[in-house]
Design an enzyme around this catalytic site. Sequence first.
Site, PDB file in Angstrom:
ATOM      1  CB  SER A  18     -14.202  44.731  44.789  1.00 42.98           C
ATOM      2  OG  SER A  18     -14.311  43.952  45.952  1.00 42.98           O
ATOM      3  CG  ASN A  19     -10.966  40.927  47.596  1.00 43.69           C
ATOM      4  OD1 ASN A  19     -10.053  41.399  48.268  1.00 43.69           O
ATOM      5  ND2 ASN A  19     -12.145  40.676  48.083  1.00 43.69           N
ATOM      6  CG  LEU A  65     -19.363  32.388  45.391  1.00 49.99           C
ATOM      7  CD1 LEU A  65     -20.762  32.982  45.292  1.00 49.99           C
ATOM      8  CD2 LEU A  65     -18.799  32.574  46.805  1.00 49.99           C
ATOM      9  CE  LYS A  66     -21.097  26.630  41.348  1.00 48.96           C
ATOM     10  NZ  LYS A  66     -22.331  26.072  41.974  1.00 48.96           N
ATOM     11  CG  LEU A  67     -15.050  21.675  46.794  1.00 46.32           C
ATOM     12  CD1 LEU A  67     -14.956  22.363  48.164  1.00 46.32           C
ATOM     13  CD2 LEU A  67     -15.595  20.259  46.947  1.00 46.32           C
ATOM     14  CB  ILE A  68     -10.545  24.435  44.583  1.00 53.59           C
ATOM     15  CG1 ILE A  68     -10.796  25.938  44.494  1.00 53.59           C
ATOM     16  CG2 ILE A  68      -9.254  24.035  43.874  1.00 53.59           C
ATOM     17  CD1 ILE A  68     -10.938  26.472  43.084  1.00 53.59           C
ATOM     18  CG  HIS A 102     -14.146  32.959  54.810  1.00 51.84           C
ATOM     19  ND1 HIS A 102     -15.176  32.397  54.088  1.00 51.84           N
ATOM     20  CD2 HIS A 102     -14.629  33.144  56.076  1.00 51.84           C
ATOM     21  CE1 HIS A 102     -16.227  32.238  54.882  1.00 51.84           C
ATOM     22  NE2 HIS A 102     -15.918  32.682  56.085  1.00 51.84           N
ATOM     23  CG  ASP A 148     -14.208  28.619  54.093  1.00 55.76           C
ATOM     24  OD1 ASP A 148     -15.438  28.761  54.220  1.00 55.76           O
ATOM     25  OD2 ASP A 148     -13.569  29.035  53.117  1.00 55.76           O
TER      26      ASP A 148
HETATM   27  N1  LIG Z   1     -11.440  23.037  47.972  1.00 56.17           N
HETATM   28  C1  LIG Z   1     -11.800  24.287  48.332  1.00 56.17           C
HETATM   29  N2  LIG Z   1     -12.565  25.035  47.500  1.00 56.17           N
HETATM   30  C2  LIG Z   1     -12.914  26.308  47.851  1.00 56.17           C
HETATM   31  C3  LIG Z   1     -12.532  26.839  49.102  1.00 56.17           C
HETATM   32  C4  LIG Z   1     -11.720  26.012  49.973  1.00 56.17           C
HETATM   33  O1  LIG Z   1     -11.314  26.444  51.090  1.00 56.17           O
HETATM   34  N3  LIG Z   1     -11.387  24.758  49.553  1.00 56.17           N
HETATM   35  N4  LIG Z   1     -12.938  28.118  49.483  1.00 56.17           N
HETATM   36  C5  LIG Z   1     -14.118  28.609  48.753  1.00 56.17           C
HETATM   37  C6  LIG Z   1     -14.484  30.039  49.073  1.00 56.17           C
HETATM   38  N5  LIG Z   1     -15.496  30.020  50.145  1.00 56.17           N
HETATM   39  C7  LIG Z   1     -15.218  30.685  51.294  1.00 56.17           C
HETATM   40  O2  LIG Z   1     -14.187  31.365  51.459  1.00 56.17           O
HETATM   41  C8  LIG Z   1     -16.744  29.368  49.968  1.00 56.17           C
HETATM   42  C9  LIG Z   1     -17.404  29.499  48.741  1.00 56.17           C
HETATM   43  C10 LIG Z   1     -18.633  28.866  48.551  1.00 56.17           C
HETATM   44  C11 LIG Z   1     -19.206  28.104  49.572  1.00 56.17           C
HETATM   45  C12 LIG Z   1     -20.518  27.413  49.336  1.00 56.17           C
HETATM   46  O3  LIG Z   1     -21.155  26.953  50.266  1.00 56.17           O
HETATM   47  N6  LIG Z   1     -20.908  27.321  48.038  1.00 56.17           N
HETATM   48  C13 LIG Z   1     -22.211  26.744  47.679  1.00 56.17           C
HETATM   49  C14 LIG Z   1     -22.545  27.076  46.226  1.00 56.17           C
HETATM   50  C15 LIG Z   1     -22.755  28.581  46.072  1.00 56.17           C
HETATM   51  C16 LIG Z   1     -23.161  28.950  44.648  1.00 56.17           C
HETATM   52  O4  LIG Z   1     -22.957  28.120  43.717  1.00 56.17           O
HETATM   53  O5  LIG Z   1     -23.661  30.084  44.478  1.00 56.17           O
HETATM   54  C17 LIG Z   1     -22.157  25.223  47.820  1.00 56.17           C
HETATM   55  O6  LIG Z   1     -21.067  24.621  47.637  1.00 56.17           O
HETATM   56  O7  LIG Z   1     -23.239  24.675  48.051  1.00 56.17           O
HETATM   57  C18 LIG Z   1     -18.565  28.005  50.801  1.00 56.17           C
HETATM   58  C19 LIG Z   1     -17.341  28.641  51.008  1.00 56.17           C
HETATM   59  C20 LIG Z   1     -13.949  28.455  47.259  1.00 56.17           C
HETATM   60  N7  LIG Z   1     -13.635  27.052  46.980  1.00 56.17           N
HETATM   61  N1  LIG Z   2     -16.615  32.293  51.230  1.00 55.70           N
HETATM   62  C1  LIG Z   2     -16.175  33.044  50.100  1.00 55.70           C
HETATM   63  C2  LIG Z   2     -16.634  34.490  50.246  1.00 55.70           C
HETATM   64  O1  LIG Z   2     -17.652  34.757  50.856  1.00 55.70           O
HETATM   65  N2  LIG Z   2     -15.833  35.396  49.694  1.00 55.70           N
HETATM   66  C3  LIG Z   2     -16.162  36.791  49.799  1.00 55.70           C
HETATM   67  O2  LIG Z   2     -16.899  37.213  48.652  1.00 55.70           O
HETATM   68  C4  LIG Z   2     -16.653  38.609  48.478  1.00 55.70           C
HETATM   69  C5  LIG Z   2     -16.260  38.811  47.050  1.00 55.70           C
HETATM   70  O3  LIG Z   2     -16.210  40.169  46.799  1.00 55.70           O
HETATM   71  P1  LIG Z   2     -15.496  40.668  45.430  1.00 55.70           P
HETATM   72  O4  LIG Z   2     -16.041  39.783  44.320  1.00 55.70           O
HETATM   73  O5  LIG Z   2     -15.915  42.110  45.344  1.00 55.70           O
HETATM   74  O6  LIG Z   2     -14.012  40.478  45.623  1.00 55.70           O
HETATM   75  C6  LIG Z   2     -15.513  39.007  49.446  1.00 55.70           C
HETATM   76  O7  LIG Z   2     -16.026  39.623  50.614  1.00 55.70           O
HETATM   77  C7  LIG Z   2     -14.919  37.658  49.806  1.00 55.70           C
HETATM   78  O8  LIG Z   2     -14.316  37.626  51.103  1.00 55.70           O
END
Ligand SMILES: Nc1nc2c(c(=O)[nH]1)N[C@@H](CN(C=O)c1ccc(C(=O)N[C@@H](CCC(=O)O)C(=O)O)cc1)CN2
Ligand SMILES: NCC(=O)N[C@@H]1O[C@H](COP(=O)([O-])[O-])[C@@H](O)[C@H]1O
Length: 247
Positions: free
Chosen positions: A46-47, A122-125, A141, A182
Amino acid sequence: MEKRLRIRGSVEEVHSEIVGPNVLEDSVRAKVRRKNLAVFVSGGGSNFKSLHEATVNGFIHGDISVLVTNKPDCGGAHFVRDKGIPVILFPKVKDDSGLSSKDLVNAIRSYKVDFILLAGYLKLIPTELIRAFPRSILNIHPSLLPAFGGKGYYSMKVHKAVIASGARYSGPTIHYVDEEYDRGRILAQRIVPVLPNDTAEELAARVLHEEHKLYKEVVAALCEERIIWREDGVPLIQCKENLSLYK
Ligand SMILES: Nc1nc2c(c(=O)[nH]1)N[C@@H](CN(C=O)c1ccc(C(=O)N[C@@H](CCC(=O)O)C(=O)O)cc1)CN2
Ligand SMILES: NCC(=O)N[C@@H]1O[C@H](COP(=O)([O-])[O-])[C@@H](O)[C@H]1O
């Protein structure tokens, strides 16, 4: 393009950074190159859809050049099917489809991307991408970082933790992406109330509504080159009225 900040106005003037409907006039925009954007999604998107609409209706002075996802069947990938926006799969998955970190950097560079926007990804960049695009990757976030952020804090898990904590306010944070989840520099936040009988779903919907508004306003500022960096490394958004205060 990075601007260093030399404040000349009063604190009130300088700190009245407004990310409201405050896009630059067309005459000014004509001097600023239209930007190319890459958006990373994992879910409903949605974002992403809100950002895409803002690039189409002119609110954002940029175009979405490529979508990156780890879920090829997600809402964002379906949305772009008939829009001519290519989809990249990252990271590699079990059947070996998807790109390596090095190939991801090369692919994004091939689309001449200026900024990378994470929107529910949802994955690490990887470090390779962060180093290739310094001060050019944003994430949204759904809490007021640094609270309720980091590994394990995503989607509904965030809102459940906020409610369980008894916090009276929550809201979206937009921050620069660094190597950890984050922890990057905060660029913008909005607050919403947490009500006594809120369910996680009700709070999520209230925060998401603010996310949609905030992300497009911040990306509009990014594409108009209205982000400046304070001497201590804090990024600020210039509003149109204050442009003359920052040199
Ligand atoms: N290098 C970075 N990568 C990402 C960031 C960041 O700040 N630095 N932000 C995240 C987005 N995020 C929160 O905003 C976030 C997304 C996912 C997780 C998390 O714990 N993921 C799980 C796996 C989840 C899955 O595969 O369904 C995990 O790593 O075990 C925490 C925060 C995007 N990337
Ligand atoms: N930590 C990462 C995280 O939780 N991100 C959150 O996932 C949702 C995605 O919604 P969307 O797919 O409808 O944009 C949003 O609420 C966003 O802030």
